[in-house]
Write a protein that holds these residues in place. Structure first.
Motif, PDB file in Angstrom:
ATOM      1  N   LYS A   1       4.762 -24.686  -8.316  1.00 57.77           N
ATOM      2  CA  LYS A   1       4.309 -24.340  -9.669  1.00 57.77           C
ATOM      3  C   LYS A   1       2.782 -24.302  -9.796  1.00 57.77           C
ATOM      4  N   GLN A   2       2.110 -25.171  -9.059  1.00 56.31           N
ATOM      5  CA  GLN A   2       0.648 -25.196  -9.133  1.00 56.31           C
ATOM      6  C   GLN A   2       0.010 -24.102  -8.282  1.00 56.31           C
ATOM      7  N   ASN A   3       0.534 -23.918  -7.089  1.00 53.66           N
ATOM      8  CA  ASN A   3      -0.208 -23.135  -6.103  1.00 53.66           C
ATOM      9  C   ASN A   3       0.351 -21.745  -5.779  1.00 53.66           C
ATOM     10  N   PHE A   4       1.656 -21.545  -6.001  1.00 56.22           N
ATOM     11  CA  PHE A   4       2.251 -20.294  -5.521  1.00 56.22           C
ATOM     12  C   PHE A   4       1.954 -19.152  -6.500  1.00 56.22           C
ATOM     13  N   LYS A   5       1.640 -17.993  -5.935  1.00 56.81           N
ATOM     14  CA  LYS A   5       1.331 -16.821  -6.765  1.00 56.81           C
ATOM     15  C   LYS A   5       2.124 -15.613  -6.252  1.00 56.81           C
ATOM     16  N   GLY A   6       2.291 -14.687  -7.173  1.00 50.21           N
ATOM     17  CA  GLY A   6       2.860 -13.405  -6.778  1.00 50.21           C
ATOM     18  C   GLY A   6       1.820 -12.319  -7.015  1.00 50.21           C
ATOM     19  N   THR A   7       2.041 -11.163  -6.393  1.00 50.16           N
ATOM     20  CA  THR A   7       1.179 -10.013  -6.691  1.00 50.16           C
ATOM     21  C   THR A   7       2.045  -8.764  -6.745  1.00 50.16           C
ATOM     22  N   VAL A   8       1.558  -7.779  -7.463  1.00 49.68           N
ATOM     23  CA  VAL A   8       2.076  -6.428  -7.260  1.00 49.68           C
ATOM     24  C   VAL A   8       0.900  -5.546  -6.876  1.00 49.68           C
ATOM     25  N   SER A   9       1.176  -4.597  -5.993  1.00 51.33           N
ATOM     26  CA  SER A   9       0.121  -3.741  -5.440  1.00 51.33           C
ATOM     27  C   SER A   9       0.393  -2.291  -5.796  1.00 51.33           C
ATOM     28  N   PHE A  10      -0.681  -1.572  -6.058  1.00 52.42           N
ATOM     29  CA  PHE A  10      -0.575  -0.133  -6.288  1.00 52.42           C
ATOM     30  C   PHE A  10      -1.259   0.586  -5.131  1.00 52.42           C
ATOM     31  N   ILE A  11      -0.444   1.357  -4.400  1.00 50.65           N
ATOM     32  CA  ILE A  11      -0.947   2.050  -3.215  1.00 50.65           C
ATOM     33  C   ILE A  11      -1.175   3.505  -3.604  1.00 50.65           C
ATOM     34  N   GLY A  12      -2.431   3.892  -3.666  1.00 51.60           N
ATOM     35  CA  GLY A  12      -2.773   5.251  -4.067  1.00 51.60           C
ATOM     36  C   GLY A  12      -2.345   6.242  -2.993  1.00 51.60           C
ATOM     37  N   ILE A  13      -1.904   7.423  -3.434  1.00 50.79           N
ATOM     38  CA  ILE A  13      -1.436   8.444  -2.497  1.00 50.79           C
ATOM     39  C   ILE A  13      -2.218   9.729  -2.741  1.00 50.79           C
ATOM     40  N   ASP A  14      -2.884  10.217  -1.701  1.00 51.79           N
ATOM     41  CA  ASP A  14      -3.670  11.441  -1.844  1.00 51.79           C
ATOM     42  C   ASP A  14      -2.739  12.615  -2.157  1.00 51.79           C
ATOM     43  N   LYS A  15      -3.138  13.386  -3.154  1.00 52.11           N
ATOM     44  CA  LYS A  15      -2.307  14.472  -3.659  1.00 52.11           C
ATOM     45  C   LYS A  15      -1.980  15.506  -2.579  1.00 52.11           C
ATOM     46  N   GLU A  16      -2.974  15.801  -1.737  1.00 55.63           N
ATOM     47  CA  GLU A  16      -2.781  16.849  -0.732  1.00 55.63           C
ATOM     48  C   GLU A  16      -2.188  16.304   0.555  1.00 55.63           C
ATOM     49  N   SER A  17      -2.864  15.272   1.105  1.00 53.45           N
ATOM     50  CA  SER A  17      -2.479  14.805   2.441  1.00 53.45           C
ATOM     51  C   SER A  17      -1.393  13.738   2.412  1.00 53.45           C
ATOM     52  N   GLY A  18      -1.218  13.096   1.254  1.00 45.15           N
ATOM     53  CA  GLY A  18      -0.253  12.001   1.192  1.00 45.15           C
ATOM     54  C   GLY A  18      -0.807  10.695   1.722  1.00 45.15           C
ATOM     55  N   ARG A  19      -2.051  10.716   2.172  1.00 41.98           N
ATOM     56  CA  ARG A  19      -2.675   9.542   2.767  1.00 41.98           C
ATOM     57  C   ARG A  19      -2.701   8.378   1.771  1.00 41.98           C
ATOM     58  N   MET A  20      -2.307   7.188   2.262  1.00 44.00           N
ATOM     59  CA  MET A  20      -2.186   6.021   1.376  1.00 44.00           C
ATOM     60  C   MET A  20      -3.414   5.115   1.482  1.00 44.00           C
ATOM     61  N   GLY A  21      -3.643   4.334   0.447  1.00 46.16           N
ATOM     62  CA  GLY A  21      -4.703   3.340   0.455  1.00 46.16           C
ATOM     63  C   GLY A  21      -4.413   2.334  -0.650  1.00 46.16           C
ATOM     64  N   ILE A  22      -4.715   1.058  -0.423  1.00 49.60           N
ATOM     65  CA  ILE A  22      -4.465   0.051  -1.461  1.00 49.60           C
ATOM     66  C   ILE A  22      -5.497   0.261  -2.575  1.00 49.60           C
ATOM     67  N   SER A  23      -5.057   0.673  -3.755  1.00 44.23           N
ATOM     68  CA  SER A  23      -6.005   0.942  -4.837  1.00 44.23           C
ATOM     69  C   SER A  23      -6.362  -0.328  -5.583  1.00 44.23           C
ATOM     70  N   PHE A  24      -5.351  -1.111  -5.962  1.00 47.75           N
ATOM     71  CA  PHE A  24      -5.620  -2.389  -6.619  1.00 47.75           C
ATOM     72  C   PHE A  24      -4.364  -3.240  -6.577  1.00 47.75           C
ATOM     73  N   GLN A  25      -4.580  -4.540  -6.813  1.00 47.75           N
ATOM     74  CA  GLN A  25      -3.471  -5.478  -6.870  1.00 47.75           C
ATOM     75  C   GLN A  25      -3.576  -6.274  -8.165  1.00 47.75           C
ATOM     76  N   VAL A  26      -2.460  -6.808  -8.627  1.00 49.95           N
ATOM     77  CA  VAL A  26      -2.449  -7.600  -9.860  1.00 49.95           C
ATOM     78  C   VAL A  26      -1.903  -8.984  -9.518  1.00 49.95           C
ATOM     79  N   LEU A  27      -2.675  -9.998  -9.874  1.00 50.82           N
ATOM     80  CA  LEU A  27      -2.314 -11.388  -9.575  1.00 50.82           C
ATOM     81  C   LEU A  27      -1.361 -11.910 -10.643  1.00 50.82           C
ATOM     82  N   LEU A  28      -0.231 -12.467 -10.225  1.00 51.71           N
ATOM     83  CA  LEU A  28       0.830 -12.834 -11.171  1.00 51.71           C
ATOM     84  C   LEU A  28       1.366 -14.230 -10.885  1.00 51.71           C
ATOM     85  N   PRO A  29       2.107 -14.771 -11.860  1.00 51.31           N
ATOM     86  CA  PRO A  29       2.689 -16.093 -11.635  1.00 51.31           C
ATOM     87  C   PRO A  29       3.649 -16.068 -10.443  1.00 51.31           C
TER      88      PRO A  29
END
Lengths: 186, 666
Positions: free
Chosen positions: B198-226
């Motif tokens: 309860k004190q220390n454990f965290k979750g995240t969700v990540s948004f992986i951006g996808i290039d419109k033309e090539s489909g190339r992925m990259g981590i755009s941002f993450q959200v820190l969650l309980p």
């Protein structure tokens, strides 16, 4: 002229027959959901504009080989030559066929001569790729009909059973050597 | 007599509820569940094409399989996260980097969910994405080549389950932590007691951006969650385009015996996340840059070679500070599926242990947020009032609801694991209109286009967890299974069972017409920029670099150039760089050499693949083609001579009778 006419009408008949064959044997469309698919007429009918050309496509595109192509169709060897091979095809030109005694080609194109025609055509096909640089004087090559041909190499000129090799054209499933005479099985 | 009556009464009492809850009446014998015309409906005549591709997760096999519908015929197994010695995937020098991670080489994973790329919320037939659950990764498969083109590792994650679902225009794929874990300020995983969850454990969700033309992925941002378990997710559609929805369970925050301890609360949450707002905050520099370490692996079609790059930065958003990006909606009993209907207005949560299916209304969610209609906060994140966001509940739909797909005609189809059935219900009225049994224990289900704005309908496919007596037994390990149902009428009709590989978690189906016209036939040899390509037999060569012997080899029906190689010595490493010179559809060549400790190769027309071989004994060793390529396939072989260390055998190579001495040492 006569030959040309004969071949043309033969071709037309073949087209009609093929078409009729395909429509007659097409499976019942009501059966299942399925999209338009190939005719199922053999490897020569595969729709493919991307791959390099196979022996059938190369020969079909040659104005000098209309007689050979018609003969291959009449002998029902089109799908065979569109197979994975690998083949070496000695391909007589129209002029080579014209050198045969009058009436020979017409005779061979008759339905009851199909086997004899197939035997002659298969005498022009070896299952292996023999590039020009691999051919040597006196070399004996066994052909698809069971017979043998003999290669001659003199002064850089290559012959097969005495016919002159005029040009060599690579194809995806083998190689075509254009020759100036029809090879007749011994 | 008395006892007999009592017995009958009890029997009737037992039977009655089941009759009431299953008005469709379950047939006693599964065979009778199939109607007479089923065979006709799934029969695809020889030489005919199926109407749909079914792209199916290979589950614990780590791969993806491709089937035809309605026939259920298997066409391909695409290697993704697991090495595949059949083709050399993950074994060849070119593809080994694809399986690199921050943990080093990880040659397997547990693949879960398929997501097909969409434009404007509709299938576009470009890419398939799939997640690796164990070592968190997302892979992108090219639907022209049916190959894995890219794999990206997800940092700050563990148990990447709620993934790789997409936004409507494939702007992002998402990833979430099923297993929260201790994260301290720099998001490293500190050495703390497990009971400090309860004190220390965290979750995240990540948004992986996808290039419109090539489909190339990259981590755009993450959200820190309980520290919850983030389970499944779906992107919004139409009016809810800017939002993403995630199911959360274990809001009890248990760290042991979750089977019991994560089932304490009446309600867990569906998380609504505004990714457009997140984008704005990232642009405004409100994210915190974090040091991380993750592998990003890309297969370059030009060099036909994969590279693995370790990346070191991510941007973390904290919803405790950025108050309007994340909201929780109470959802009964450990929600699993979290599915958005084609209109984008309705979000269905499927509580695994719930007796209802709650359907949330996007417009009500917006209103509740505007009115600040909160019941409280969890760890600084607002919790919306259940009644304020609820469209309604499907009452007593069945037992163990898991996932919901849509037919585009106003109906939803939900899978029920415990009661082994698919239940069809009306999204507006929430009435159950039909139900069919599945054999047995259905997990995911798939309607062609079911998760998109434009479902193609026609079929629903059940992916079952248990097959027991459905197929010929094969010892303790049985086949996995799919079941195809016709949904073109009011009533669902079982048509076909077909076996699948691995555990077929999720799958999507797409009309063949969106894929077949762009299917790659060959790789053009002139576009092959592999550094070891031989673009013709004359370019084939053997050369030495120290103890490395490079064999730039060609294949074409039906020989290798070179096929006789001498001068290799014990202690050498031999690299066979095999180029398939064929430019003809469906003519791959194989390559195998005795004693290879890795794999064989399967080389597509126009492609170059490299196998490393370390000879372990002196002698003459054969190599050959493993793919029946022509009438002279059995003739397609060669020899490599291995001489003792220090011997003076010259390095030579040949095909035919001309022996070519090798060029100068490179």
């Amino acid at each position: 002229m006569k030959i040309n006419f004969l071949i043309r009408s033969l071709l037309a008949t073949l087209v009609v027959i093929t078409f009729a064959y395909c429509t007659n044997t097409a499976p019942d469309q009501a059966a299942a959901s399925q999209t338009a698919a190939p005719l199922g007429g053999g490897q020569a009918t595969v729709q493919d504009d991307v791959s390099a050309k196979d022996i059938v496509k190369v020969a079909s595109g040659s104005p000098d080989h209309t007689t050979l192509v018609a003969a291959v169709k009449a002998a029902d060897l089109v799908n065979v030559l569109a197979n994975a091979g690998p083949f070496t095809v000695f391909a007589p030109t129209n002029a080579a066929f014209d050198k045969l005694p009058a009436g020979t080609v017409e005779g061979l194109l008759k339905p009851d001569k199909k086997e004899a025609l197939a035997d002659i055509l298969q005498y022009h096909v070896a299952v292996a790729v023999y590039k020009p640089e691999m051919l040597q004087d006196g070399q004996v090559i066994s052909m698809a009909n069971g017979g043998n041909v003999t290669i001659g190499v003199k002064d850089g000129k290559i012959t097969v059973n005495g016919a002159n090799l005029l040009a060599s054209i690579p194809a995806t499933n083998g190689i075509i050597h254009v020759i100036d005479a029809v090879l007749l099985p011994k | 007599m008395k006892y007999k009556h009592l017995f009958l009464l009890i029997a009737a009492a037992i039977a009655l509820p089941s009759v009431l809850t299953t008005p469709g009446c379950k047939p006693h014998n599964p065979v009778s569940a199939v109607e007479g015309d089923a065979a006709e409906k799934v029969y695809v005549a020889p030489g005919k094409y199926d109407e749909f591709y079914n792209i199916v997760s290979g589950g614990f096999s780590g791969q993806v399989s491709v089937y035809g519908l309605p026939s259920g015929r298997l066409f391909r197994v695409i290697p993704v996260f697991s090495q595949n010695p059949e083709s050399g995937w993950g074994f060849s020098e070119e593809t080994k980097p694809m399986l690199n991670t921050s943990h080093g080489f990880v040659p397997w994973d547990d693949a879960h969910h398929i997501a097909l790329s969409t434009t404007n919320g509709e299938h576009d037939g470009r890419w398939a994405f799939i997640n690796g659950n164990n070592t968190p990764r997302i892979a992108r498969i090219n639907l022209s080549t049916f190959r894995t083109d890219e794999i990206i590792e997800i940092p700050n994650s563990s148990g990447n389950h709620s993934s790789p679902f997409l936004t409507e225009n494939t702007e992002y794929a998402v990833a979430g932590t099923r297993f929260s874990y201790p994260m301290d300020d720099d998001n490293s995983n500190p050495d703390v007691g497990i009971s400090t969850y309860k004190q220390n454990f965290k979750g995240t969700v990540s948004f992986i951006g996808i290039d419109k033309e090539s489909g190339r992925m990259g981590i755009s941002f993450q959200v820190l969650l309980p520290g919850f378990n983030f389970d499944l997710s779906r992107g919004g559609k139409g009016p809810s385009h800017d939002w993403f929805f995630f199911s959360c369970y274990n809001t009890e925050q248990a760290n042991t015996l979750l089977e019991v301890n994560a089932s304490q609360k009446d309600k867990d949450y569906i998380m609504a996340l505004n990714w457009k707002k997140c984008e704005e905050y990232v642009k405004a520099g409100k994210g915190k840059k974090m040091k991380v370490n993750y592998a990003h692996n890309v297969y370059d079609e030009k060099t036909q070679t994969a590279t693995s790059t370790l990346e070191h930065e991510t941007i973390m958003l904290d919803p405790k500070e950025l108050k309007d990006i994340v909201y929780f909606m109470p959802c009964p009993k450990s929600p699993h599926g979290c599915d958005v209907d084609p209109s984008g207005e309705f979000i269905c949560g499927s509580g695994k242990l719930a007796a209802v299916i709650p359907v949330f209304s996007f417009s009500k969610i917006q209103k509740a947020i505007a009115d600040k209609n909160f019941e409280g906060e969890f760890d600084g994140i607002p919790v919306l009032k259940y009644d304020a966001v609820l469209h309604g509940e499907v009452k007593k739909p069945g037992l163990g609801p898991l996932h919901t797909e849509f037919d585009g005609k106003g109906f939803a189809y939900t899978s029920f694991f415990v009661s082994s059935e698919i239940v069809k219900w009306n999204i507006q009225t929430l009435e159950v209109v039909d139900r069919v049994p599945t054999y047995y224990s259905i997990g995911h289900l798939c309607i062609p286009g079911g998760p998109t704005r434009k479902p193609w309908g026609k079929y629903v496919i059940a992916y079952n967890k248990i097959t027991k007596d459905r197929y010929l037994p094969t010892g303790p390990e049985l086949t996995q299974s799919a079941q195809l149902y016709d949904i073109s009428g009011d009533k669902m009709k079982l048509l076909l069972d077909f076996p699948t590989i691995g555990e077929p978690h999720y799958a999507e189906a797409i009309p063949a017409s969106l894929i077949t016209p762009k299917s790659t036939k060959i790789f053009k040899i002139e576009d092959n920029f592999n550094p070891y390509v031989s673009k013709g037999e004359k370019q084939a060569k053997v050369f030495r670099e120290g103890n490395k012997v490079h064999v730039n080899m060609t294949t074409i029906r039906s020989h290798f150039v070179p096929d006789n190689i001498e001068g290799v010595k014990m202690g050498d490493e031999v690299y066979f760089h095999v180029t398939n010179l064929e430019q003809d559809w469906d003519v791959p060549h194989g390559f195998a050499v005795k004693g290879a400790n890795n794999s064989e190769l399967l080389i597509m027309p126009g492609e170059t693949s490299t196998l490393k071989w370390v000879p372990d004994r002196v002698g003459v060793v054969a190599f050959y083609c493993t793919d029946f390529c022509s009438a002279l396939h059995q003739e397609m072989q060669g020899y490599i001579r291995v001489s003792p260390r220090g011997s003076n055998t010259a390095l030579t190579f040949s095909t035919g009778n001309k022996v070519e001495p090798t060029g100068a040492t490179k």
